[in-house]
Write a protein that holds these residues in place. Structure first.
Motif, mmCIF file in Angstrom:
data_model
loop_
_atom_site.group_PDB
_atom_site.id
_atom_site.type_symbol
_atom_site.label_atom_id
_atom_site.label_comp_id
_atom_site.label_asym_id
_atom_site.label_seq_id
_atom_site.Cartn_x
_atom_site.Cartn_y
_atom_site.Cartn_z
ATOM 1 N N UNK A 181 0.900 -1.243 0.047
ATOM 2 C CA UNK A 181 0.042 -0.056 0.033
ATOM 3 C C UNK A 181 1.060 1.246 -0.170
ATOM 4 N N UNK A 182 1.709 1.311 0.805
ATOM 5 C CA UNK A 182 2.837 2.528 0.843
ATOM 6 C C UNK A 182 3.438 2.756 -0.354
ATOM 7 N N UNK A 183 3.933 1.616 -1.100
ATOM 8 C CA UNK A 183 4.707 1.770 -2.272
ATOM 9 C C UNK A 183 3.811 2.199 -3.293
ATOM 10 N N UNK B 281 -0.504 15.089 4.927
ATOM 11 C CA UNK B 281 0.144 13.879 4.250
ATOM 12 C C UNK B 281 -0.044 12.573 5.347
ATOM 13 N N UNK B 282 0.546 13.082 6.688
ATOM 14 C CA UNK B 282 0.549 11.857 7.581
ATOM 15 C C UNK B 282 -0.621 11.373 7.969
ATOM 16 N N UNK B 283 -1.804 12.390 7.779
ATOM 17 C CA UNK B 283 -3.143 11.894 8.217
ATOM 18 C C UNK B 283 -3.794 11.122 7.175
ATOM 19 N N UNK B 284 -3.612 11.697 5.889
ATOM 20 C CA UNK B 284 -3.853 10.732 4.857
ATOM 21 C C UNK B 284 -3.312 9.247 4.641
ATOM 22 N N UNK B 285 -2.162 9.321 4.812
ATOM 23 C CA UNK B 285 -1.388 8.210 4.896
ATOM 24 C C UNK B 285 -2.078 7.093 6.128
ATOM 25 N N UNK B 286 -2.281 7.781 7.036
ATOM 26 C CA UNK B 286 -2.812 6.896 8.385
ATOM 27 C C UNK B 286 -4.233 6.123 7.749
ATOM 28 N N UNK B 287 -4.869 7.107 7.409
ATOM 29 C CA UNK B 287 -6.154 6.689 6.832
ATOM 30 C C UNK B 287 -6.217 5.552 5.757
ATOM 31 N N UNK B 288 -5.043 5.799 4.947
ATOM 32 C CA UNK B 288 -5.213 4.728 3.771
ATOM 33 C C UNK B 288 -4.554 3.537 4.521
ATOM 34 N N UNK C 202 -9.929 -3.752 4.618
ATOM 35 C CA UNK C 202 -10.285 -4.117 3.413
ATOM 36 C C UNK C 202 -9.587 -5.625 3.491
ATOM 37 N N UNK C 203 -8.422 -5.600 3.682
ATOM 38 C CA UNK C 203 -7.672 -6.873 3.644
ATOM 39 C C UNK C 203 -8.215 -7.822 4.569
ATOM 40 N N UNK C 204 -8.642 -7.307 5.801
ATOM 41 C CA UNK C 204 -9.015 -8.253 6.805
ATOM 42 C C UNK C 204 -10.335 -8.891 6.372
ATOM 43 N N UNK C 205 -11.011 -8.293 5.634
ATOM 44 C CA UNK C 205 -12.370 -8.875 5.067
ATOM 45 C C UNK C 205 -12.039 -10.314 3.983
ATOM 46 N N UNK C 206 -10.684 -10.273 3.542
ATOM 47 C CA UNK C 206 -10.161 -11.344 2.824
ATOM 48 C C UNK C 206 -9.605 -12.495 3.926
ATOM 49 N N UNK C 207 -9.237 -11.918 4.816
ATOM 50 C CA UNK C 207 -8.662 -13.356 6.012
ATOM 51 C C UNK C 207 -9.787 -13.540 6.540
ATOM 52 N N UNK C 208 -10.843 -13.181 6.745
ATOM 53 C CA UNK C 208 -12.303 -13.765 7.300
ATOM 54 C C UNK C 208 -12.890 -14.991 6.632
#
Length: 129
Positions: free
Chosen positions: A85-87, A109-116, A123-129
């Motif tokens: 995600x970062x890259x 930018x810090x706030x936006x990145x934290x939210x991303x 979203x990824x956690x929904x795949x794990x479930x």
């Protein structure tokens, strides 16, 4: 035996959380904790987002798997997504060099990145479930 399993699981969870945070710190061209110690709010917010996002993925991996090995595997899958995600975010926003903006203290930018990070973790956690 149950107490031993809980202790081992807790130890693994703590180790994975801090290993994840360490890997995030290796990605930056600056020492993130030094920036936090200097009062760089942007880096602090991004670090907080990393911590929460890592914890979300780890929590879902732990909750949905009865085996420590499966938990570690699913955490690794989710964590690779967070790193990517970062890259990817840095790549698709060429006018905003994330690491430079964070080091310069750009709170937006810090706030936006934290939210991303947190959004991707959910979203990824929904795949794990």
């Amino acid at each position: 035996m149950i107490v031993l399993n809980i202790v081992i699981s807790l130890l693994v969870i703590v180790l994975l959380q801090f290993a994840g945070m360490y890997v995030f710190s290796l990605m930056m061209p600056y020492r993130d904790m030094d920036e936090v110690n200097k009062g760089n709010l942007a880096v602090g917010i991004a670090k907080g987002g990393e911590f929460v996002a890592t914890a979300i993925v780890l929590a879902i991996a732990a909750y949905t798997n009865s085996s420590i090995w499966h938990m570690c595997l699913w955490f690794a899958v989710g964590y690779v997504c967070l790193i990517a995600t970062y890259w990817i975010f840095d790549w698709i926003t060429p006018s905003v060099k994330l690491s430079t903006q964070l080091q310069e203290g750009n709170v937006a930018v810090g706030t936006l990145l934290a939210a991303v990070y947190i959004g991707i973790a959910l979203a990824v956690s929904s795949i794990i479930i």
